[in-house]
Design an enzyme around this catalytic site. Sequence first.
Site, PDB file in Angstrom:
ATOM      1  N   TYR A  24     -14.268 -33.205 122.974  1.00 22.16           N
ATOM      2  CA  TYR A  24     -14.130 -33.946 121.789  1.00 22.16           C
ATOM      3  C   TYR A  24     -14.109 -32.742 120.378  1.00 22.16           C
ATOM      4  CZ  TYR A  24     -15.971 -35.862 117.237  1.00 22.16           C
ATOM      5  OH  TYR A  24     -15.878 -35.890 115.681  1.00 22.16           O
ATOM      6  N   GLY A  82      -8.169 -46.139 111.523  1.00 22.85           N
ATOM      7  CA  GLY A  82      -9.331 -46.089 111.603  1.00 22.85           C
ATOM      8  C   GLY A  82     -10.295 -46.856 110.200  1.00 22.85           C
ATOM      9  N   SER A  83      -9.961 -47.642 109.561  1.00 23.71           N
ATOM     10  CA  SER A  83     -10.922 -48.000 108.497  1.00 23.71           C
ATOM     11  C   SER A  83     -11.384 -49.355 108.014  1.00 23.71           C
ATOM     12  CB  SER A  83     -10.009 -48.305 107.256  1.00 23.71           C
ATOM     13  OG  SER A  83      -8.552 -48.838 107.329  1.00 23.71           O
ATOM     14  N   THR A  84     -11.744 -50.066 109.445  1.00 23.59           N
ATOM     15  CA  THR A  84     -11.861 -51.014 109.462  1.00 23.59           C
ATOM     16  C   THR A  84     -14.339 -50.937 109.529  1.00 23.59           C
ATOM     17  OG1 THR A  84     -11.659 -51.055 111.933  1.00 23.59           O
ATOM     18  CG2 THR A  84     -10.386 -52.104 110.270  1.00 23.59           C
ATOM     19  N   GLY A 107     -17.400 -47.810 109.596  1.00 25.51           N
ATOM     20  CA  GLY A 107     -17.945 -46.502 109.661  1.00 25.51           C
ATOM     21  C   GLY A 107     -17.596 -45.800 109.466  1.00 25.51           C
ATOM     22  N   ILE A 108     -16.327 -44.340 108.848  1.00 26.96           N
ATOM     23  CA  ILE A 108     -16.602 -43.534 107.431  1.00 26.96           C
ATOM     24  C   ILE A 108     -14.904 -44.097 107.206  1.00 26.96           C
ATOM     25  CG2 ILE A 108     -15.683 -41.176 107.391  1.00 26.96           C
ATOM     26  CD1 ILE A 108     -17.477 -40.332 109.733  1.00 26.96           C
ATOM     27  N   SER A 114     -14.798 -32.351 112.023  1.00 25.69           N
ATOM     28  CA  SER A 114     -16.045 -32.942 112.188  1.00 25.69           C
ATOM     29  C   SER A 114     -16.536 -30.741 112.643  1.00 25.69           C
ATOM     30  CB  SER A 114     -17.005 -32.867 113.648  1.00 25.69           C
ATOM     31  OG  SER A 114     -17.234 -33.340 114.315  1.00 25.69           O
TER      32      SER A 114
END
Length: 266
Positions: free
Chosen positions: A156, A14-16, A18-19, A143
């Site tokens: 979540y 998930g690195s495209t 944001g964090i 989180s």
Amino acid sequence: MRIDLTGKSALVTGSTQGIGRAIAAGLAAAGATVAVNGRRPETVAEAVAALSADLGEGAGGFTAAPGDVSTDEGADAVVEAAGPVDILVNNLGIFGASPALAITDAEWRRYFEVNVLAAVRMIRALLPGMKERGHGRVLNIASDSAVVTPAEMVHYGVSKTALLAVSRGFAKDAAGTGVTVNSVLAGPTHTGGVEDFVYQLVDRSLPWDEAQRAFMREHRPQSLLQRLIEPEEIAHMVVYLSSPFASATTGGAVRVDGGYVDAILP
């Protein structure tokens, strides 16, 4: 302290944006070659091109590893594209506000599939190689909601609580091998997705600076930082935990939460 990850390979799910994107940039700046992941090949290609353009001299580089790691087929494709991995960062996650009693079984399953089982799937695929080589880092981006369950997104919070246990359990599996496994407790962070989330909870007519202040005041008043964290601040901790300097830190939940969690320990 100069962190040198030259010669190391990393995969950030998930690195495209944001964090995850900030983490990929930070690892590459320290010298690692980073596999960038997202579901769509074209989005990954765009991110790799943009990240490469911003990279300075003496840094590592980027490769593309598209695929949906919340599925077996997608995870297999990502593992094949990434090759041997020294540093695995399970960053992929979804979140959103929903009344607790309105969350369906299907939605609970979706949150566990993406936020928990995707990480388990990637660890299961890549941890054995790290153990065989006698070195590796696994970092699961959790989180503050793992510890302080938010009323507006219970599903979540519960999924991130489970991720802490996943990290601790696999750290025990890797005991004595030279591989460390940790969670990073990220606090309220300024990303595009969080901007959307903030506007679900405050007046949409407010300018962003006012909306952010209202959100922190009304929904995150215990934050000692009293502002949203920038993605690069999360990345700094991840880069440190990926380095030899963090060789004695394993099985932990390391906080980058702006003092949000009101406890001495997580």
